[in-house]
Design an enzyme around this catalytic site. Structure first.
Site, PDB file in Angstrom:
ATOM      1  N   ARG A  42      45.934  50.298  42.843  1.00 37.80           N
ATOM      2  CA  ARG A  42      45.896  49.084  42.036  1.00 37.80           C
ATOM      3  C   ARG A  42      45.021  49.339  40.809  1.00 37.80           C
ATOM      4  O   ARG A  42      43.796  49.250  40.859  1.00 37.80           O
ATOM      5  CB  ARG A  42      45.345  47.915  42.851  1.00 37.80           C
ATOM      6  CG  ARG A  42      45.261  46.600  42.076  1.00 37.80           C
ATOM      7  CD  ARG A  42      44.660  45.504  42.953  1.00 37.80           C
ATOM      8  NE  ARG A  42      44.504  44.261  42.218  1.00 37.80           N
ATOM      9  CZ  ARG A  42      43.444  43.971  41.456  1.00 37.80           C
ATOM     10  NH1 ARG A  42      42.443  44.832  41.341  1.00 37.80           N
ATOM     11  NH2 ARG A  42      43.377  42.811  40.815  1.00 37.80           N
ATOM     12  N   SER A 114      52.068  38.992  48.245  1.00 31.38           N
ATOM     13  CA  SER A 114      50.865  38.168  48.410  1.00 31.38           C
ATOM     14  C   SER A 114      51.254  36.722  48.696  1.00 31.38           C
ATOM     15  O   SER A 114      52.112  36.162  48.022  1.00 31.38           O
ATOM     16  CB  SER A 114      50.011  38.213  47.135  1.00 31.38           C
ATOM     17  OG  SER A 114      49.545  39.516  46.885  1.00 31.38           O
ATOM     18  N   LYS A 144      38.726  40.849  41.988  1.00 28.91           N
ATOM     19  CA  LYS A 144      39.825  40.247  41.246  1.00 28.91           C
ATOM     20  C   LYS A 144      39.288  39.060  40.452  1.00 28.91           C
ATOM     21  O   LYS A 144      38.889  38.045  41.031  1.00 28.91           O
ATOM     22  CB  LYS A 144      40.932  39.807  42.212  1.00 28.91           C
ATOM     23  CG  LYS A 144      42.265  39.542  41.541  1.00 28.91           C
ATOM     24  CD  LYS A 144      43.335  39.242  42.574  1.00 28.91           C
ATOM     25  CE  LYS A 144      44.668  38.934  41.896  1.00 28.91           C
ATOM     26  NZ  LYS A 144      45.697  38.512  42.843  1.00 28.91           N
TER      27      LYS A 144
END
Length: 212
Positions: A42, A114, A144
């Site tokens: 990611r 998600s 995040k």
């Protein structure tokens, strides 16, 4: 015999922005040796690689390590990169590329989605080709910037029961709260900073496996 979803047990998510010295492959190999069962690349946020060539080179280096240790290599959101290097799968959020198109592009691959609430789980249940759901954030997370408010362990447990696919808990999971996660029916836990900021990766992953 290994169950199909056991790769979700200790699910590491990371990009160069999460590693103090930026050497993601080195950290990944340590984590793989310690027993990580799945890795998601990611590359997002402050400090992440911006050049396409750099991202691909890092992805390929991580993919090579995952193959060496026989662990699924998944890419977060970047459909073009995942297809270009033949990743084992992709993970997308609700706001990313439309899930039905992703499922078409990644037939016979791992596809994670998600999910945050009952509505998203119920809608995902209609799509049989999804491999697993990432449910959270369970706790507050520093990884995040645009994370939604945490749902908590009670809600995680309720959503995991509602889910018709294996699910992995995500968001602020650490060696301190992993015991609470283990009490739910999720197939595993996704971790970022718990591992990338650990002083002892072996011990951290051991505790995540054992539940604290």
């Amino acid at each position: 015999m290994m169950e199909p979803w056991e790769y979700l047990d200790v699910y590491l998510i990371a990009g160069t922005q999460d590693v103090a010295d930026g050497n993601l492959p080195q950290l990944l190999e340590q984590a793989l040796l310690a027993g990580v069962t799945c890795f998601q690349y990611r590359e997002k946020g402050l400090g992440s690689l911006q050049q396409k060539e750099q991202r691909e080179a890092t992805a390929r280096a991580c993919q090579k390590l995952c193959r060496k240790y026989k662990v699924p290599f998944i890419i977060n959101d970047d459909v073009e990169l995942a297809l270009a290097i033949g990743a084992d799968g992709i993970h997308v959020g609700q706001e990313d590329q439309h899930i039905e198109e992703v499922l078409r592009l990644f037939a016979d691959k791992i596809v994670g989605l998600s999910c945050y609430d009952e509505k998203e789980i119920t809608e995902a249940n209609q799509l049989t080709a999804i491999s697993y759901y990432g449910i959270g954030p369970v706790f507050g997370t520093i990884s995040k910037a645009d994370a939604k408010p945490p749902i908590g362990v009670k809600k995680l447990g309720e959503l995991a029961v509602l889910a018709e696919k294996p699910s992995v808990a995500i968001g602020g999971i650490s060696t301190i709260n992993i015991g609470e996660i283990k009490k739910t029916t999720v197939a595993g836990s996704a971790v970022i900073s718990a591992v990338t900021q650990s002083d002892d990766i072996n011990e951290t992953i051991k505790k995540i496996k054992m539940g604290g």
